[in-house]
Design a protein around this motif. Sequence first.
Motif, short mmCIF file in Angstrom:
data_model
loop_
_atom_site.label_atom_id
_atom_site.label_comp_id
_atom_site.label_asym_id
_atom_site.label_seq_id
_atom_site.Cartn_x
_atom_site.Cartn_y
_atom_site.Cartn_z
N THR A 1 -8.54 -3.23 10.31
CA THR A 1 -8.59 -3.49 9.22
C THR A 1 -6.89 -3.64 8.46
OG1 THR A 1 -8.12 -1.07 8.94
CG2 THR A 1 -10.41 -1.94 8.75
N ASN A 2 -5.83 -3.34 9.44
CA ASN A 2 -4.60 -3.56 9.15
C ASN A 2 -4.34 -4.82 8.92
OD1 ASN A 2 -3.82 -1.04 8.70
ND2 ASN A 2 -3.11 -0.76 10.78
N HIS A 3 -5.11 -5.87 9.54
CA HIS A 3 -5.22 -7.27 9.59
C HIS A 3 -5.24 -7.78 8.10
CE1 HIS A 3 -4.95 -11.31 11.15
NE2 HIS A 3 -5.98 -11.79 10.60
N LEU A 4 -5.83 -7.22 7.29
CA LEU A 4 -6.01 -7.58 6.00
C LEU A 4 -4.77 -7.74 5.13
CD1 LEU A 4 -7.98 -8.38 3.58
CD2 LEU A 4 -7.83 -5.87 2.77
N ASN B 1 -3.57 -13.35 -0.38
CA ASN B 1 -4.50 -13.51 -1.63
C ASN B 1 -6.04 -13.51 -1.09
OD1 ASN B 1 -5.37 -13.82 -4.28
ND2 ASN B 1 -5.42 -15.90 -4.26
N PRO B 2 -6.16 -12.57 -0.22
CA PRO B 2 -7.70 -12.26 0.30
C PRO B 2 -8.73 -11.91 -0.77
CG PRO B 2 -6.48 -10.55 0.89
CD PRO B 2 -5.66 -11.31 0.18
N HIS B 3 -9.86 -12.40 -0.18
CA HIS B 3 -11.23 -11.54 -1.18
C HIS B 3 -11.85 -11.00 -0.13
CE1 HIS B 3 -13.59 -15.61 -1.96
NE2 HIS B 3 -12.97 -15.60 -1.09
N CYS B 4 -12.65 -10.06 -0.45
CA CYS B 4 -13.34 -9.23 0.77
C CYS B 4 -14.90 -9.10 0.25
CB CYS B 4 -12.61 -7.88 1.03
SG CYS B 4 -10.84 -8.20 1.20
N LEU B 5 -15.68 -8.70 1.34
CA LEU B 5 -16.99 -8.40 1.01
C LEU B 5 -17.21 -7.15 1.96
CD1 LEU B 5 -18.85 -11.84 1.80
CD2 LEU B 5 -17.94 -10.81 -0.30
N ILE B 6 -17.32 -6.22 1.34
CA ILE B 6 -17.43 -4.69 2.06
C ILE B 6 -18.66 -4.19 2.23
CG2 ILE B 6 -16.50 -2.18 1.93
CD1 ILE B 6 -14.47 -4.43 1.26
N ASN C 1 -11.98 5.68 0.78
CA ASN C 1 -10.84 5.34 1.80
C ASN C 1 -10.65 3.98 1.70
OD1 ASN C 1 -10.65 8.06 2.38
ND2 ASN C 1 -11.76 7.67 4.26
N ILE C 2 -11.66 2.89 1.56
CA ILE C 2 -11.27 1.58 1.56
C ILE C 2 -11.14 1.35 0.19
CG2 ILE C 2 -12.72 -0.55 1.48
CD1 ILE C 2 -14.62 0.54 3.62
N LYS C 3 -11.36 1.93 -0.81
CA LYS C 3 -10.85 1.58 -2.22
C LYS C 3 -9.30 1.61 -2.32
CE LYS C 3 -15.35 2.02 -4.74
NZ LYS C 3 -16.19 2.85 -5.63
N LYS C 4 -8.85 3.07 -1.65
CA LYS C 4 -7.59 3.35 -1.75
C LYS C 4 -6.86 2.49 -0.91
CE LYS C 4 -8.37 8.28 -1.72
NZ LYS C 4 -8.04 9.60 -1.29
N GLN C 5 -6.98 2.06 0.22
CA GLN C 5 -6.52 0.70 0.97
C GLN C 5 -6.27 -0.49 -0.18
OE1 GLN C 5 -7.46 0.74 5.19
NE2 GLN C 5 -8.95 2.18 4.71
N LEU C 6 -7.38 -0.85 -0.67
CA LEU C 6 -7.37 -2.18 -1.35
C LEU C 6 -6.58 -1.99 -2.57
CD1 LEU C 6 -11.42 -2.95 -1.02
CD2 LEU C 6 -9.26 -4.10 -0.09
N ALA C 7 -6.58 -0.56 -3.08
CA ALA C 7 -5.78 -0.55 -4.21
C ALA C 7 -4.19 -0.66 -4.02
CB ALA C 7 -6.04 0.86 -5.07
#
Length: 335
Positions: A292-295, A300-305, A315-321
């Motif tokens: 996931t650190n590759h993000l 300027n990526p956009h992601c499908l979770i 946890n994912i929301k925190k990383q994205l924030a």
Amino acid sequence: MSKSLISIVTPFKNTEKFLPDCLLSILNQTYTNWELVIVDDGSTDSSYNIVAQFANRDQRIKVYKNPGSGIIQALQFAFSKTSGDFMTRMDSDDIMTPNKLEVLHANLIEYGQGHVAVGQVKYFREDGISDGFAKYENWLNHLTEFGSNFKEIYKECVIPSPCWMVYRADFIACDAFNPNTYPEDYDLAFRFYKYNLKCIPCSETIHLWRDYNSRTSRTHENYAQNNFLELKVNYFIELDYQTSRPLVIWGAGKKGKTVARLLQEQNIPFYWICDNPKKIGKEIYDVKLHHTNHLKTLINPHCLITVANKVEQKNIKKQLAELRLLPASDYFFYC
């Protein structure tokens, strides 16, 4: 000034056990200028006779038999028989609270065209609802309270199929019931989103949503999970995919793999990330899985979770924030 006519469309099939309560709840509405166009989709029980008896007692109820087959064709035929200024749908096994039509209509009058009126719902069944339905109900009602339904449109169906109302002109602009696409209620929600209708906030519970084991949405293949995922991917490509930004799938479970396959079928390139050490560095469908650190390395990526676990989602929301990525524009949850 006389009140506007509301058209209620209702398909039914073998719901004799529930139809009397459903029809009585419509007859008991505080808003009385409505027409119910109700279409039998091939019932083999006494459903049609029950509806016909109600129709004989109240001319606002107009009962027909589906000249085609299936819910979509029943809805299409029902709409062709309507004449109201406002459109709504009702399911034949559910119950309206007495003020449902009044609340939805009043909100549309206040906000005007370009809006969809929604209301909060309450699931019920004889032996109690499951934890999954209770969570869905809470999630949906929270969105409805603030009119933020479309912010999570790729997660689940954000407009309850029997609890919305729109202006007739807006409904036609959104292509009504014309698309022959299942699940039809989710497809309609996407088309409300596509044509930029705004959800009106509502804090009232106005629809009682019945659950039981033989309900169509539980048993028919048209409502299988793979159909939902395909619909989500198709609308994402049409409405929110940006070719100038690197697309990322987060998660390599069953849903992640399905989303990846659907994207590949339409030749959509993507990066794939996960936190499973057994999968990182390996390839699935000829695509290498990264940590996931590759993000952080992507511009300027956009992601499908596609991760379903609620704790992991937080946890994912925190990383994205931390990466300053925003929901509904930079990332979308698919479950």
